[in-house]
Design an enzyme around this catalytic site. Structure first.
Site, PDB file in Angstrom:
ATOM      1  N   THR A 185     -16.097  63.682  26.985  1.00 16.17           N
ATOM      2  CA  THR A 185     -15.125  62.665  26.559  1.00 16.17           C
ATOM      3  C   THR A 185     -15.123  62.677  25.035  1.00 16.17           C
ATOM      4  OG1 THR A 185     -16.798  60.943  26.475  1.00 16.17           O
ATOM      5  CG2 THR A 185     -15.620  61.202  28.550  1.00 16.17           C
ATOM      6  N   LYS A 440      -8.430  38.299  22.973  1.00 15.04           N
ATOM      7  CA  LYS A 440      -8.484  37.011  23.660  1.00 15.04           C
ATOM      8  C   LYS A 440      -8.328  35.910  22.631  1.00 15.04           C
ATOM      9  CE  LYS A 440     -10.224  35.055  27.753  1.00 15.04           C
ATOM     10  NZ  LYS A 440     -11.168  35.071  28.828  1.00 15.04           N
TER      11      LYS A 440
END
Ligand code: ADP
Length: 542
Positions: A185, A440
């Protein structure tokens, strides 16, 4: 009762042999690093893979299960390595050339590569770390010009090795579950982790991706492979094209928009792949300097990060070329979903159609997906309820290479993608964010991806990346870093807030904007939010 069908191992060698039998005259065209054009047929590819297999087994001492690294651009020699290495039962480990020296050193030592095939233009990058590479016995230089010199130890030349080798080689019989390739990755979210593909997963992925619902490739296509072979096996295209008999065009380092447009014209390319950044560049260049003749290009398959609706729309309106949006990860080989309209969508208006096409799409056959909410329950497919996207399937990993960390897997056998998504009633998945990129604010989630797409649809904005920044009142607020399409024009934060106000609730709209020359990118051209967050934390983003 067991079925009475033959055991026929699904291997990369089966793909190569099929390509040679069915499509021997099909072409592999490479634009090599020195600018020259090289063309040969699938028949030639097949012969040279056998020569390479002789080199690997007899000259380099590679045996079954060995790791063989490649550090190379997209071209025919790299394609030969894609078949020759797994063909003898070894593993083709494609190393990402855009990683830092530290990450590259970690990856090579961790994977225990025995030999590395390296493009001469990239040799200087490996020279810096060669002394620290513990397992590499020799380096094979590809495309090295006359008189090329390097400080890499124990070097040989690819063409010298192949020269005079026999074109006869009996491929060993392989178990389809054996490893054939490996890719780490890119480490966007931590240290790179190795994903070890099997022959079977690679075969199934390639044969599914070519289908009309997916990449839609056949033996009538000429395909440009822009996605690097060093990243997730170029999305399986080097296997898919041979399996479907499509001519292949490999651009090596010629990835500037003008070079791509030139190849599209000269080679009459009909399909291509690539990350959004590449296609954004091609689109901008084509707008400035429209091609004289209509291109043969019908579709470009895009993934890696969200394909903005504005780009799909612009390319199609201005040039009649379709953008097809797909989602995937290194861990999923990579393709997991693709977004195509269905017959029932024909009656929708253009805006609604675009909204669907800008979603990440429906899962491929062979892949299952679900959304899991914080309380562990499965989210309804209502297009609204967000949660973590989890997948399983025939080409999804079940563990990382040499790590026993199980945090990415659920007890009931699903892979946790770390992406936050919704799935609608028709099964179209939409990524809202990566878990750590979600914002958030005052207890409400804000999607950075949605804000970025909207900002990039503004005519004066080229790129936009949105991150969360700490806020005393709201805990977090979005900050937008934007790049103007034309440096001589301006746009004010107030204008942008008004622009976003058409689609977003007030609390979702960023109140801070920074104007950059360029958004920092990762090794594979995605917005590097880790870097943007670091710049912000160090006060360098103003
Ligand atoms: P890395 O995880 O190292 O960045 P990958 O190429 O494996 O490298 O990245 C996979 C991630 O890229 C996905 O988990 C997702 O967050 C993002 N991604 C891939 N395709 C899309 C897409 N079409 N839209 C939005 N995000 C995408």
């Amino acid at each position: 009762m067991e079925g009475l069908m033959m055991q026929y191992p699904l291997t990369t060698t089966a793909i190569l042999e099929y390509g040679n039998r069915a499509f021997q005259h099909k072409k592999v065209i490479s634009y090599l690093p020195d600018g020259s054009r090289h063309a040969y047929s699938f028949g030639d590819l097949h012969k040279r893979c056998k020569k390479l297999a002789n080199v690997l087994t007899q000259k380099l001492g590679i045996t079954k299960g060995d790791m063989v690294g490649t550090y190379a651009w997209n071209h025919y020699q790299h394609l030969e390595l894609y078949y020759g290495i797994p063909g003898i039962g070894a593993v083709c480990h494609t190393i990402n050339i855009r990683l830092s020296s530290q990450q590259t050193e970690f990856i090579i030592n961790h994977s225990e590569d025995k030999v590395i095939f390296v493009d001469a233009t990239l040799a200087p990058l490996l020279e810096k770390i060669a002394a620290q590479l513990e397992t590499v016995e020799c380096y094979v230089l590809i495309n090295a010009p006359e008189g090329f010199s390097t400080t890499l130890p124990n070097t040989m030349h690819y063409e010298d090795l192949l020269e005079g080798q026999s074109e006869e080689f009996e491929w060993p019989s392989l178990d389809e579950n054996q490893a054939c390739g490996m890719c780490y990755t890119s480490g966007t979210t931590g240290l790179p982790k190795g994903v070890l593909y099997s022959h079977r997963s690679t075969y199934l992925h390639a044969s599914t991706v070519l289908a009309p619902n997916a990449a839609n490739c056949s033996n009538r296509d000429v395909v440009l492979l822009i996605v690097p072979q060093f990243h997730v096996m170029a999305w399986g295209f080097p296997y898919m094209c041979v399996l479907t008999g499509a001519d292949m065009v490999m651009p090596s380092l010629h990835l500037q928009p003008e070079a791509i447009i030139d190849m599209l014209q000269k080679e009459k390319i009909t399909k291509a792949n690539g990350v959004p950044t590449i296609w954004l560049g091609v689109y901008e260049a084509m707008k400035k300097n429209p091609p004289k003749e209509k291109l043969a290009l019908q579709e470009y398959l895009v993934g890696g990060s969200a394909l903005p609706a504005s780009l799909i729309d612009g390319f199609e309106r201005d040039f009649g070329i379709r953008g097809v949006h797909a989602w995937g990860m290194t861990e999923t080989s990579p393709l997991g979903t693709v977004s195509r309209l269905q017959r029932k969508h024909a009656q929708l208006g253009q805006k609604e159609q675009l909204e669907i096409r800008a979603k990440q799409g429906t899962e491929f056959p062979g892949i299952e997906m679900r959304i899991v909410m914080d309380d562990g329950s499965i989210a309804p497919r209502d297009g609204k309820t967000m949660g973590e996207l989890q997948v399983k399937g025939a080409w999804v990993l079940h563990s990382y290479f040499k790590t026993h960390n199980q945090e990415n897997f659920t007890k009931d056998g699903w892979f946790r993608t770390g992406d936050v998504s919704t799935i609608d009633a028709d099964g179209y998945m939409q990524i809202t964010d990566r878990t750590k990129d979600l914002i958030k604010s005052g207890g409400e989630w804000i999607s950075s991806v949605a804000l970025e797409s909207a900002l990039m649809s503004h005519p004066r904005i080229k790129e936009a990346a949105v991150i969360a920044i700490p806020d005393a009142t709201w805990s977090e607020r979005p900050l937008a870093s934007v790049v103007l399409a034309d440096k001589n024009e301006t746009v004010t934060p107030k204008e942008l807030m008004e622009f976003l106000g058409r689609d977003f609730a007030k609390y979702q709209i960023p109140d801070q904007y920074v104007f950059l020359g360029e958004v920092p990118k990762t090794s594979v051209g995605k917005f590097n939010k880790k870097e943007i967050r670091r710049l912000y934390a160090e006060g360098k983003l103003t």
